[in-house]
Design an enzyme around this catalytic site. Structure first.
Site, short mmCIF file in Angstrom:
data_model
loop_
_atom_site.label_atom_id
_atom_site.label_comp_id
_atom_site.label_asym_id
_atom_site.label_seq_id
_atom_site.Cartn_x
_atom_site.Cartn_y
_atom_site.Cartn_z
N ASP A 130 43.34 113.16 21.59
CA ASP A 130 43.49 114.45 20.93
C ASP A 130 44.87 115.07 21.12
O ASP A 130 45.51 115.44 20.15
CB ASP A 130 42.39 115.41 21.38
N TYR A 167 43.32 116.65 34.04
CA TYR A 167 43.18 115.56 35.01
C TYR A 167 44.33 115.56 36.02
O TYR A 167 44.67 114.53 36.56
CB TYR A 167 43.10 114.22 34.28
N HIS A 187 41.39 123.79 31.31
CA HIS A 187 40.00 123.34 31.35
C HIS A 187 39.88 122.09 32.21
O HIS A 187 40.88 121.44 32.55
CB HIS A 187 39.52 123.03 29.93
#
Lengths: 122, 539
Positions: B150, B91, B398
């Site tokens: 996470d 992000y 990612h």
């Protein structure tokens, strides 16, 4: 930093010190620096690079080298302070780079000395 | 030295000198090597001209220093970009949305100011990570849990402000929703405390969210209206026990009854853990079955009827739903009995339970557990992209495409069809390495259907990923599925999909931005909110 003391048990073994940033054997500054290096390793590295499951760094190095050199950073006798600094400041794969507010220049020196000394006395 | 947009060298050097005086020279970073450490390691623009990069960084250690830094920037109109621990990977990480911004790095503000066990709350600064707060609690033997996402190295404050979620019981896993009280430095350097904190000598800042008059905390979520320097959070009392059950069905259409039952159990507050919806026939054991794999490879893919026949024959559920429950042992057992009864009403369904776990777990139990379910931060999630025997070509990070979808079986089936029908069109038939869609139930009343996009150091591949990402945003937006959170590269694209009444919400955001930060110095462009002088003309 690791939740239940999963760090590899390593003594500081000052008699074997030969890392570039820890030349003064058995001196107080060297002990202080290695102790700091261990703290930095525990806080920033051990959560990915310890033994056991759920350690992406160890998993990646095992998949890459199949045990030669070892997947655990603290057993890697081939790592130089320069190489350690490169990966900390540049990252690799999913490991990001680390800023100086996370690992300062002095902390990076201490971390590198700790990894090098610990691996040689493993 | 790179300069912030619209600032000349003399003005910038003057600001740097004043920042150095305010925070200490070693905590103002202007050399190329130091500033490069603020690059987003997971940037989909890595190495391209469009990569968002900083011009400098300033790292205050106290609220007073934050005020001084902001005032200096505001005098000159220098763009700042706010980060907490800078670990918002996927992000944006520690890089700005607007290139040339000076990163205001709050990592050094790393004090756990209070953890109160009887009232189960914490007050922390933005540089405190989940690891830090967990360790603080463990060292003191306090019987409260944190809820961690996470990756445990992120900021408790930053994750909440970015709209993150975790894995323990509701309401604690909604990180912004479980906060109580903020301290905020505004663009003019003024210091505000929200809720009961606005009252001098308040004794209930961390216990009562609403205070008096309009509630403004939401202005500082996914935004650029101020610098949050303290935040209170409600914590979960350490539960006595944990028990998880999984219901399974063999017909595709039974997803409707399965989700309806799940919703009832959560809305009745019988099930309080982070539930999950599985599709084992294709995404679990079925993926390893040769007959199912052959069926999926057939031209046109597998029909639900054909998959159902194999599901029944092989006793692999088409859908599953897992319902964890936390609480006192007697209550947990009674709740699970009730959940089992409700799922049993679905004809042909199965239900299995794990062993009841008493808290705290033994080290051996924790070793085997999904640690975040027990409030224990770790970094195991990075195993997904890291090199492994199954993944010899690791990624360089990612992105998550994560639209919010209604909590219904019909919506899951619609999304599944939508994904299958559009995949070819979005990817041009190429395998871009998407992972998903994965149905997550972090929030009680909605679903998140996430797709992971791998990032590489190959600009050509990253361009394909960016194009595909934008296409999914647009296609999902046309169905009324909006992303809850996104990377800087796509913040404008997603903001464009929230366009009811000619973008009325964005216009409201801009009106507030102009009032609170008229020079637009704070995190320009974050979540699509741009200051007036940088707004693009819109039809």
């Amino acid at each position: 930093m690791t939740m239940r003391g999963r760090l590899i048990a390593t003594g500081l073994a000052l008699a074997a010190v030969s890392a570039p940033h820890a030349q003064e054997q058995s001196s107080a500054p060297a002990q202080t620096q290695l102790a700091r290096g261990q703290q930095v390793f525990t806080y920033w590295c051990a959560t990915c690079h310890s033994a056991g499951p759920g350690m992406p760094g160890t998993q990646a190095l095992q998949a890459k080298y199949h045990g030669n050199p070892p997947a655990l950073l603290l057993q890697r006798t081939d790592l130089t302070p320069q190489l350690i600094a490169y990966f900390v400041r540049n990252g690799v794969s999913v490991m990001p780079l680390f800023r100086k507010t996370e690992i300062s220049a002095a902390d990076l020196d201490a971390l590198a000395a700790y990894i090098v000394v610990t691996a040689r006395t493993h | 030295m790179k300069l912030p947009p619209g600032i000349n060298a003399a003005d910038f050097q003057d600001a740097v000198r004043r920042w150095q005086a305010a925070v200490g020279a070693e905590w103002v970073f202007t050399t190329d090597d130091d500033v490069a450490l603020y690059r987003d390691a997971y940037s989909p623009f890595w190495g391209e001209d469009e990569e968002r990069v900083a011009s400098a960084a300033v790292a205050p250690a106290t609220v007073e220093q934050v005020q001084a830094v902001v005032r200096i920037a505001n005098e000159r109109g220098i763009a700042l970009y706010l980060i907490s621990t800078g670990k918002n990977l996927g992000y944006g990480g520690s890089a700005p949305v607007l290139s040339g911004s000076v990163v205001l790095d709050l990592k050094r503000m790393n004090r756990v100011l209070e953890v109160n066990e009887p009232n189960a709350f914490a007050l922390v600064e933005p540089g405190v990570s989940y690891f830090d707060l967990y360790r603080h609690i463990e060292e003191r033997g306090l019987k409260v849990w944190i809820d961690t996402p996470d990756p445990g190295w992120g900021s408790v404050v930053g994750n909440a402000l970015d709209g993150g979620a975790g894995w323990t019981a509701s309401p604690f896993r909604d990180h912004f929703g479980s906060h109580c009280g903020m301290e905020v430095v505004l663009a003019n350097g003024d210091l505000v405390r929200t809720g009961m904190g606005a009252m001098p000598n308040s004794k209930s800042w961390r216990q009562h969210k609403w205070g008096y008059g309009p509630w403004v905390d939401g202005l500082f979520r996914q935004s650029n209206m101020g610098v949050v320097t303290k935040m209170g959070f409600w914590l979960m009392p350490r539960p006595q026990a944990y028990l998880s059950g999984t219901a399974g069905v063999y017909r595709s259409a039974d997803i409707v009854a399965l989700i309806d039952t799940l919703n009832l159990l959560e809305n009745e507050q019988v099930v309080n853990g982070s539930t999950s919806v599985g599709n084992p026939i294709v995404g679990g054991p079925g993926a390893a079955d040769a007959d199912i794999a052959a069926l999926l490879r057939r031209p046109g893919g597998a029909t639900p009827d054909a998959l159902e026949a194999l599901a029944v024959a092989k006793r692999i559920p088409y859908w599953t739903c897992t319902v964890p429950i936390y609480g006192p042992e007697k209550v947990v057992r009674a709740k699970m009995d009730y959940a089992r009864e409700k799922f049993a009403a679905i004809a042909g369904s199965t239900f299995t339970e794990t062993d009841l776990l008493r808290i705290p777990l033994t080290p051996e139990q924790l070793e085997r557990a999904h640690k975040v379910d027990f409030g224990v931060p770790n970094l195991a999630t990075f195993s997904i992209g890291a090199r492994s025997a199954f993944n010899p070509n690791p990624t360089n990070g990612h992105l998550w495409f994560s639209p919010i979808v209604p909590r219904s079986g019909a919506a899951i089936l619609e999304f599944q069809r939508f994904y299958a029908e559009n995949l070819q069109n979005v990817t041009g038939g190429e395998n871009l390495g998407f992972l998903g869609p994965i149905a997550l139930t972090n929030w009680e009343r909605s679903l998140v259907l996430m797709i992971m996009f791998p990032i590489s150091r190959d600009p050509k591949q990253n361009r394909k990923i960016r194009d595909a990402f934008r296409r999914w945003v647009q296609l999902a937006g046309e169905r009324g599925w909006g992303e809850y959170r996104t990377a800087p590269a796509f913040m404008d694209d997603v903001a464009d999909t929230y366009s009811f009444n000619n973008g009325a919400l964005r216009r409201l955001h801009e009106t507030i931005k102009d009032a609170l930060d008229p020079k637009g110095i704070l995190s320009a462009g974050r979540y699509g909110v741009w200051p007036k002088h940088l707004r693009k003309a819109r039809p």
